[in-house]
Structures are given as structure tokens and as C-alpha cells.
Scaffold this motif. Structure first.
Motif, PDB file in Angstrom:
ATOM      1  N   TYR A  86       0.847  -1.215  -0.126  1.00  0.00           N
ATOM      2  CA  TYR A  86      -0.102   0.029  -0.111  1.00  0.00           C
ATOM      3  C   TYR A  86       0.769   1.138  -0.122  1.00  0.00           C
ATOM      4  N   GLU A  87       1.880   1.333   0.893  1.00  0.00           N
ATOM      5  CA  GLU A  87       3.045   2.476   0.933  1.00  0.00           C
ATOM      6  C   GLU A  87       3.511   2.394  -0.549  1.00  0.00           C
ATOM      7  N   GLU A  88       3.961   1.622  -1.167  1.00  0.00           N
ATOM      8  CA  GLU A  88       4.246   1.726  -2.589  1.00  0.00           C
ATOM      9  C   GLU A  88       3.461   2.247  -3.582  1.00  0.00           C
ATOM     10  N   MET A  89       2.026   1.976  -3.621  1.00  0.00           N
ATOM     11  CA  MET A  89       1.223   1.994  -4.746  1.00  0.00           C
ATOM     12  C   MET A  89       0.552   3.737  -4.520  1.00  0.00           C
ATOM     13  N   LEU A  90       1.056   4.425  -3.199  1.00  0.00           N
ATOM     14  CA  LEU A  90       0.382   5.615  -3.008  1.00  0.00           C
ATOM     15  C   LEU A  90       0.971   6.614  -4.141  1.00  0.00           C
ATOM     16  N   GLN A  91       2.543   6.522  -4.217  1.00  0.00           N
ATOM     17  CA  GLN A  91       2.821   7.163  -5.413  1.00  0.00           C
ATOM     18  C   GLN A  91       2.451   7.280  -6.728  1.00  0.00           C
ATOM     19  N   PRO A  92       2.623   6.067  -7.391  1.00  0.00           N
ATOM     20  CA  PRO A  92       1.998   6.107  -8.651  1.00  0.00           C
ATOM     21  C   PRO A  92       0.480   6.520  -8.930  1.00  0.00           C
ATOM     22  N   ILE A  93      -0.468   6.066  -7.774  1.00  0.00           N
ATOM     23  CA  ILE A  93      -1.687   6.379  -7.899  1.00  0.00           C
ATOM     24  C   ILE A  93      -1.940   8.076  -7.711  1.00  0.00           C
ATOM     25  N   THR A  94      -1.192   8.773  -6.956  1.00  0.00           N
ATOM     26  CA  THR A  94      -1.178   9.914  -6.985  1.00  0.00           C
ATOM     27  C   THR A  94      -0.937  10.743  -8.183  1.00  0.00           C
ATOM     28  N   GLU A  95       0.320  10.334  -8.690  1.00  0.00           N
ATOM     29  CA  GLU A  95       0.761  10.899 -10.024  1.00  0.00           C
ATOM     30  C   GLU A  95      -0.333  10.511 -11.164  1.00  0.00           C
ATOM     31  N   SER A  96      -0.971   9.534 -11.168  1.00  0.00           N
ATOM     32  CA  SER A  96      -1.994   9.339 -11.987  1.00  0.00           C
ATOM     33  C   SER A  96      -3.071  10.246 -12.011  1.00  0.00           C
ATOM     34  N   MET A  97      -3.392  10.301 -10.826  1.00  0.00           N
ATOM     35  CA  MET A  97      -4.716  11.112 -10.617  1.00  0.00           C
ATOM     36  C   MET A  97      -4.469  12.722 -10.806  1.00  0.00           C
ATOM     37  N   GLN A  98      -3.056  13.243 -10.509  1.00  0.00           N
ATOM     38  CA  GLN A  98      -2.815  14.874 -11.015  1.00  0.00           C
ATOM     39  C   GLN A  98      -2.657  14.691 -12.200  1.00  0.00           C
ATOM     40  N   GLN A  99      -2.024  13.786 -13.076  1.00  0.00           N
ATOM     41  CA  GLN A  99      -1.896  13.886 -14.375  1.00  0.00           C
ATOM     42  C   GLN A  99      -3.423  13.827 -15.331  1.00  0.00           C
ATOM     43  N   PHE A 100      -4.189  13.123 -14.992  1.00  0.00           N
ATOM     44  CA  PHE A 100      -5.591  12.922 -15.197  1.00  0.00           C
ATOM     45  C   PHE A 100      -6.322  14.251 -14.944  1.00  0.00           C
ATOM     46  N   LYS A 101      -6.154  14.971 -14.011  1.00  0.00           N
ATOM     47  CA  LYS A 101      -6.913  16.179 -13.578  1.00  0.00           C
ATOM     48  C   LYS A 101      -6.362  17.158 -14.537  1.00  0.00           C
ATOM     49  N   SER A 102      -4.942  17.332 -14.826  1.00  0.00           N
ATOM     50  CA  SER A 102      -4.376  18.516 -15.558  1.00  0.00           C
ATOM     51  C   SER A 102      -4.895  18.150 -16.941  1.00  0.00           C
ATOM     52  N   LEU A 103      -5.006  17.012 -17.329  1.00  0.00           N
ATOM     53  CA  LEU A 103      -5.539  16.642 -18.855  1.00  0.00           C
ATOM     54  C   LEU A 103      -6.847  16.867 -19.084  1.00  0.00           C
ATOM     55  N   GLY A 104      -7.723  17.060 -17.981  1.00  0.00           N
ATOM     56  CA  GLY A 104      -9.283  17.184 -18.274  1.00  0.00           C
ATOM     57  C   GLY A 104      -9.879  15.941 -18.530  1.00  0.00           C
ATOM     58  N   ASP A 105      -9.384  14.893 -18.120  1.00  0.00           N
ATOM     59  CA  ASP A 105     -10.042  13.466 -18.714  1.00  0.00           C
ATOM     60  C   ASP A 105     -10.715  13.205 -17.184  1.00  0.00           C
ATOM     61  N   ASN A 106     -12.123  13.504 -17.267  1.00  0.00           N
ATOM     62  CA  ASN A 106     -12.818  13.035 -16.017  1.00  0.00           C
ATOM     63  C   ASN A 106     -13.289  12.104 -15.841  1.00  0.00           C
ATOM     64  N   TYR A 107     -13.276  11.123 -16.739  1.00  0.00           N
ATOM     65  CA  TYR A 107     -13.595   9.800 -16.364  1.00  0.00           C
ATOM     66  C   TYR A 107     -12.553   9.030 -15.632  1.00  0.00           C
ATOM     67  N   TYR A 108     -11.203   9.210 -16.219  1.00  0.00           N
ATOM     68  CA  TYR A 108     -10.240   8.184 -15.506  1.00  0.00           C
ATOM     69  C   TYR A 108      -9.823   9.378 -14.247  1.00  0.00           C
ATOM     70  N   TYR A 109     -10.038  10.555 -14.229  1.00  0.00           N
ATOM     71  CA  TYR A 109      -9.670  11.408 -12.873  1.00  0.00           C
ATOM     72  C   TYR A 109     -10.680  10.778 -11.718  1.00  0.00           C
ATOM     73  N   ALA A 110     -12.081  10.514 -12.032  1.00  0.00           N
ATOM     74  CA  ALA A 110     -12.770   9.888 -11.246  1.00  0.00           C
ATOM     75  C   ALA A 110     -12.345   8.565 -10.708  1.00  0.00           C
ATOM     76  N   THR A 111     -11.862   7.521 -11.773  1.00  0.00           N
ATOM     77  CA  THR A 111     -11.236   6.460 -11.582  1.00  0.00           C
ATOM     78  C   THR A 111     -10.255   6.391 -10.426  1.00  0.00           C
ATOM     79  N   ALA A 112      -9.343   7.255 -10.879  1.00  0.00           N
ATOM     80  CA  ALA A 112      -8.059   7.490 -10.041  1.00  0.00           C
ATOM     81  C   ALA A 112      -8.449   7.944  -8.735  1.00  0.00           C
ATOM     82  N   LEU A 113      -9.411   8.765  -8.549  1.00  0.00           N
ATOM     83  CA  LEU A 113      -9.818   9.113  -7.196  1.00  0.00           C
ATOM     84  C   LEU A 113     -10.352   8.174  -6.113  1.00  0.00           C
ATOM     85  N   SER A 114     -11.026   7.275  -7.022  1.00  0.00           N
ATOM     86  CA  SER A 114     -12.007   6.123  -6.299  1.00  0.00           C
ATOM     87  C   SER A 114     -10.696   5.038  -5.941  1.00  0.00           C
TER      88      SER A 114
END
Length: 638
Positions: free
Chosen positions: A246-274
Motif C-alpha cells: 500500500y505504501e508503494e502504490m501511493l506514489q503512482p496512483i497520486t501521480e496518475s490522479m494529478q495527470q488526469f486532472k491536468s489533462l481534463g480527463d474526467n472519467y479516469y480522474y474519477a477512477t483514480a480518485l476512487s
């Protein structure tokens, strides 16, 4: 030479236009005069090309029609909607546009079908997405473009994974990867590797999945494809979560969430938030987990992401239960359970019962604690008064409960008596009339057997057979209605092929149809699968087809079709007035004779409508005297 000058001018204009809102440019294009269409179309096309939306070469010759520009612009705008998470708008525009394509535009038909398939996938409508892929495969054969086969194979791999057919999914993914390696297309190879990694993860082959992800990430990073990198990080985080890191997964999932938000991809942004919420939950950071879930839930409500909402409700249930907020957990689990199939609901209902019991137990414990504290402060007198009040309240509750039980039993008894009275009335009036009619025919045959010609005798026997068929259908309807009224008709939804059920119904009615020369036509595609109660569907369909044959003229036609979730039976027979339709659906005994004098109870449509209402739908009728009848009902697709 002139077309290249036009293209360069359009590209220069695009740099200025990108600062504007694409929706505004599209609105200007739609409002443009005929002379302005070309210039405004070139501005939009240049933007779409700069964003890599269009793979198919675009013709810019001066003799290109405005209809051609409409097609290209609509595709670009629909793709823009898809990328920005406005999936429903993307689908509606693509569906509207594909109907306008000329028959020889096979390449553009493929582009639109591919986009629609991706839209259906994000909306969780996987059966419709599969249909798009099947149409794409046919276009590949006509066009002879084996290099594009990789795209369709990749889509089929994704869809089969969604349907949990992982072995089939891996086979499609392997074929797609092999094609891209052979063609040396690194950008598409990265996409195919990402899909295969996701399938390998489902098959618990984690080491192989990580190898594919790392290779895809390297290819994407080299080409600057940040959205794809975000997708890879999302998959990598999932694998780490399954492995308990769980500690190791925090970094890639946070990066993924921030990237989708900056790209305006709301579907995958919601998926990453979940997924980020789930990570925080597993790390016992409950407040952070709840914050991310609320944001994801809001996005799902706004854009209608059914698959992500289902995951959000599941995470909310576990989070609320862990925080001791049982009432909220109960509501989340109820919503989550509603979105699952009937097999899953059995386990969900069990969990709901346990959770509700736990919540009620906690509430009772809290009440006991409060009452204990009050008793200590107020003394024995207040204790005595409290006991009296509680006793009176208990007696009142018991009295009200008993009254409610008695009321329900009286209502059930009244309903049962009404059912019996109505059944007896129908049997004595209509069934007895039909039986007496048969008796009269038999007496005529018995009295005149030696004098009757073979033709007359054949007519009498045919009349008896039709009467017996009618009685059989009437008894079937009565049995179904009585079982339903007595609570013995249990709803059991399953998946089944609709076209096969229609064929079975036609076999049952073939004799009656053949005797009148009525043609039975099944227009339903063999691949259509619905989710409904099979027995109810058969009963209703059999009644509708039987009635259509009954009221069709000699050498008529009965057509069964299925469009946009609506199953309908159409005939060109006698038709009915609005008043007659209302009487039949209300259950009023209002029978009608068929075109050859066929008898009936006028009770079948009422029984069918009650059974359909149990499934959450109803019969819809369009009819007029002498103009035929179209009648049907909605079915849920899976």
C-alpha cells in the motif's frame, strides 16, 4: 500547391484558435453561412490534427463538399467530447453523424464505429460496444487493412476483460501485441502492452504484467504521451494494491490522479480518485479516503459514469462500516447491491441484514446508556415514571402492530375473495360459453355424421381445434394470473437471446398462422441478449403474437422487432379503438372475435400487463380501427 498554402494558413490560424473554447468554434461553424463553412472547418480540422484525433487522411481539395467537412468536424468534436469526459455527448453526436455517411466512406465508418465503441465502453454498455467491434471487423475485410485489425483486437480484449472472460481477452491482446511488434508502431505497441498488462493482472500473473507496464511506460515517456503514462501508473498501482504494497502504490496512483486532472480527463480522474481513496483506506487514513470518494461520486453523478459509481459505492460501504457510521454504510451497501445481478444480491441482502442488525444494536446500546445516566440523576421516582412510560409505549406499539397485522390479513382476505369471485365469474361466463359452443359442434357432427360432406366435416373439426387452442391459451392465462395474485409467481431475471425466444413462440403459433396464411417475421438479430424474467417474457410474447394472428386478415403478416430496448409485435389487422384498448388493459371482460370468429376471454392483455408491471415495465399499444396494431414492452439489455 494551393491546397498546401491553404493548410499552412489554417495551421497558423489554429495557434490563435486554440486559445478559444472548442465548443464556441463549433457553434460558430454551425451558424456559418455557406460561403464561410470551408474556412471555419479548416480551423477546426487543424486543431484536431494538432491533437492527433484523426488517423484517416483528410481531403482539402477545393471541390470537397460541405457535407464532407460536416462529417470530419463532427468526428473531431465527438472525439474532443470523449477525451474531455463528456462521453454521453460524444456518443450522441457520433450516432447522429454516422447515419449521414455515404455508403462508400468505409474508412470514416470505421472511425465513427471505433469512437462509438469507446463511448459505449466508458458508459458500461459492453454488449453495444461488442456490436461496434463486430461491424469494424466486417469493414476490415472490405478495406483489406490488416494493420487496423490491431485496433479492433485491442477493443475486444478490453471488452472481454470487462465481461470477466480473461482467457479470451488475453488471446485478443496477444494477437494485437504481435501485430504492432511486426509493424514497428511504438505508440500503438505501448497501448496494446498496457491492455495486456491489465488482463495479466486479472489472471494474477503479476510479474508478466509489470514487465508489460514498464515497457509501455518507457515507450510513452520517450514519446511524451502523458495521458498514457497516467493509465500505466493506474494499472501499476492496482497490482501493488493486490500484492498488499500500500505504501508503494501511493506514489503512482497520486501521480496518475494529478495527470488526469491536468489533462481534463474526467472519467479516469474519477477512477483514480476512487483508487486513491481505497489506498488511503487501506492505510487507515479514513478522512482522506472519504474526501476523495466524495469528489469521485460528484463526478459520477455529473457525467453518468456507471462503472466508476459502482466501485465508489463499494468503497464507501467499507469505509463507513470501518468508521462505525453504520446507517451511512447501510445506504451505501443498498445502492451498491442495486447495481449487481441477482446472484450477487443474495449475498448483498445477507450483508444488509447483518449491518442493519449491527446498527440497530448500537442504537439500542446508546439509548440504554442515556437512560442509565438520567436514572442516576433523577432518582427512583423518575425511574418509576420511565418504567411506566416505557410500558405504556410498548403496549401502544404492540396494539398498533397487531392492528396493522390484522389489517393486512383482512386486506389479503378481501383480495383473495375478489380474485376467487372474479375467477368464478370468468370461468362460468366465458369458459362455459366456449365449452357449450364445442358441445354444439359435436352434437351437430353426431346428428348429421352420415349426411355431412367431407368438406363440412373438415370445417367442423377445424372449428373445434381452434376452440380448443383458444381454451388452452385462456387456461394458461388464468393459471398465470392466479399464481401471480396468490404470490406464487416469483421474479427471476436471467440473460437470454431474445431472437431464440421469438422463434420458439413462432413454432407454437405456426399452426394457427398457417391456417390463415399469416406470415410470421422475426426481425431480431441473433446476437441480441436481454436481462429479464424468461417465463414472463415468454407468456407475454406468446399472448401478443397469438392476438396478432387472431386479428390479422387472410394472408396477412405479423412482424416482431426490437429497437432501442423496445420489443414490439406489429400486425395489419382489424385494430382497436382507444376505448377498447383501455378496457382490455384494465381487466374489464371485453373479449373480441378474431377475423375468422376466434373466441377469447379478453383477459390476456390484463394478465400480461400485471406481470410486466412486476418487472417494472408495462404494455404500450398503438392501434386504430381498421389500421392494425403495434404493441410491445421494454426490456433491459445486458
Amino acid at each position: 500547391m494551393k491546397k498546401y498554402i491553404i493548410l499552412i494558413a489554417a495551421l497558423l490560424t489554429a495557434f490563435l484558435a486554440e486559445a478559444q473554447n472548442v465548443d464556441s468554434l463549433y457553434l460558430d461553424y454551425q451558424r456559418a453561412s455557406r460561403g464561410e463553412v470551408r474556412d471555419k472547418a479548416l480551423n477546426l480540422i487543424a486543431i484536431f490534427q494538432s491533437k492527433g484525433y484523426v488517423d484517416t487522411p483528410i481531403s482539402l481539395d477545393e471541390n470537397v463538399s460541405n457535407d464532407y467537412f460536416d462529417m470530419v468536424v463532427d468526428f473531431g468534436i465527438a472525439t474532443e467530447y470523449y477525451v474531455s469526459g463528456r462521453v454521453q455527448e460524444s456518443l450522441e453526436l457520433a450516432k447522429k453523424s454516422i447515419d449521414k455517411l455515404p455508403q462508400d466512406s468505409l474508412v470514416w465508418q470505421f472511425e465513427f464505429l471505433s469512437l462509438m465503441g469507446m463511448d459505449y465502453q466508458l458508459l458500461g454498455q459492453y454488449d453495444l460496444a461488442v456490436n461496434c467491434c463486430e461491424q469494424e471487423m466486417k469493414l476490415h475485410e472490405k478495406l483489406g487493412r490488416k494493420d487496423f485489425l490491431s485496433i479492433t483486437l485491442n477493443s475486444l480484449a478490453v471488452l472481454n476483460a470487462r465481461l470477466r472472460l480473461y482467457d479470451e481477452s488475453l488471446e485478443y491482446a496477444n494477437r494485437a501485441v504481435a501485430i504492432e511488434r511486426k509493424l514497428g508502431r511504438e505508440d500503438r505497441l505501448a497501448v496494446r502492452l498496457g491492455v495486456r498488462a491489465d488482463v495479466l493482472k486479472m489472471l494474477k500473473r503479476y510479474d508478466e504484467a509489470v514487465q508489460d507496464i514498464d515497457e509501455a511506460l518507457a515507450l510513452d515517456k520517450e514519446a511524451g504521451r502523458y495521458r498514457k503514462m497516467a493509465l500505466r501508473n493506474l494499472i501499476k498501482a492496482d497490482i501493488l494494491m493486490v500484492q498488499g504494497k500500500y505504501e508503494e502504490m501511493l506514489q503512482p496512483i497520486t501521480e496518475s490522479m494529478q495527470q488526469f486532472k491536468s489533462l481534463g480527463d474526467n472519467y479516469y480522474y474519477a477512477t483514480a480518485l476512487s483508487n486513491l481513496s481505497q489506498c488511503e483506506y487501506l492505510l487507515r487514513h479514513y478522512e482522506e479516503a472519504e474526501k476523495y470518494l466524495l469528489e469521485a461520486d460528484a463526478l459520477c453523478d455529473k457525467y453518468g459514469y456507471a462503472t466508476v459509481r459502482h466501485e465508489v459505492h463499494e468503497h464507501q460501504y467499507h469505509l463507513m462500516a470501518s468508521m462505525g457510521r453504520y446507517q451511512e454504510a447501510y445506504e451505501c451497501l443498498r445502492l451498491w447491491g442495486r447495481e449487481n445481478d441477482s446472484l450477487f444480491k443474495i449475498e448483498t441482502n445477507k450483508s444488509l441484514l447483518e449491518l442493519k442488525t449491527q446498527y440497530e444494536s448500537q442504537e439500542k446500546e446508546n439509548q440504554i446508556l442515556i437512560e442509565t445516566m438520567k436514572n442516576r440523576k433523577r432518582g427512583m421516582l423518575i425511574v418509576l415514571l420511565a418504567v411506566i412510560v416505557v410500558a405504556l409505549a410498548a403496549m401502544l406499539i404492540i396494539d398498533l402492530h397487531l392492528r396493522r397485522i390484522i389489517g393486512k390479513r383482512n386486506e389479503a382476505l378481501r383480495q383473495s375473495n375478489e380474485n376467487k369471485t372474479r375467477l368464478i365469474s370468468i370461468v362460468t361466463h366465458d369458459l362455459r360459453t366456449s365449452v357449450l359452443a364445442q358441445k354444439q359442434v359435436l352434437e351437430r357432427i353426431d346428428d348429421n355424421f352420415d349426411r355431412e360432406s367431407p368438406t363440412d366435416l373438415k370445417d367442423d373439426i377445424h372449428q373445434l381445434r381452434e376452440s380448443a387452442d383458444s381454451l388452452n391459451n385462456q387456461f394458461g392465462n388464468l393459471v398465470s394470473w392466479v399464481m401471480f395474485r396468490n404470490g406464487n409467481f416469483k421474479l427471476n431475471k436471467v440473460k437470454f437471446k431474445l431472437g431464440k425466444v421469438v422463434d420458439e413462440c413462432f413454432k407454437t403459433e405456426s399452426a394457427n398462422a398457417k391456417s390463415k396464411g399469416v406470415k410470421l417475421v422475426n426481425e431480431i438479430d441473433g446476437g441480441v441478449v436481454v436481462f429479464s424474467d424468461l417465463n414472463i417474457t415468454k407468456i407475454v410474447l406468446r399472448n401478443l403474437v397469438s392476438n396478432a394472428v387472431k386479428f390479422s386478415y387472410q394472408d396477412g403478416e405479423v412482424v416482431v422487432s426490437y429497437r432501442d430496448g423496445f420489443l414490439q409485435v406489429e400486425d395489419h389487422g382489424t385494430g382497436m379503438s382507444e376505448e377498447k384498448v383501455k378496457l382490455l388493459l384494465d381487466g374489464t371482460n371485453s373479449s373480441m372475435e378474431g377475423t375468422r370468429g376466434e373466441k377469447g376471454l379478453g383477459f390476456g392483455l390484463f394478465v400480461c400487463n400485471e406481470l410486466l408491471e412486476e418487472m417494472g415495465t408495462s404494455i404500450q399499444v398503438s392501434s386504430c380501427l381498421g389500421g392494425g396494431t403495434t404493441i410491445g414492452f421494454r426490456l433491459e439489455e445486458k
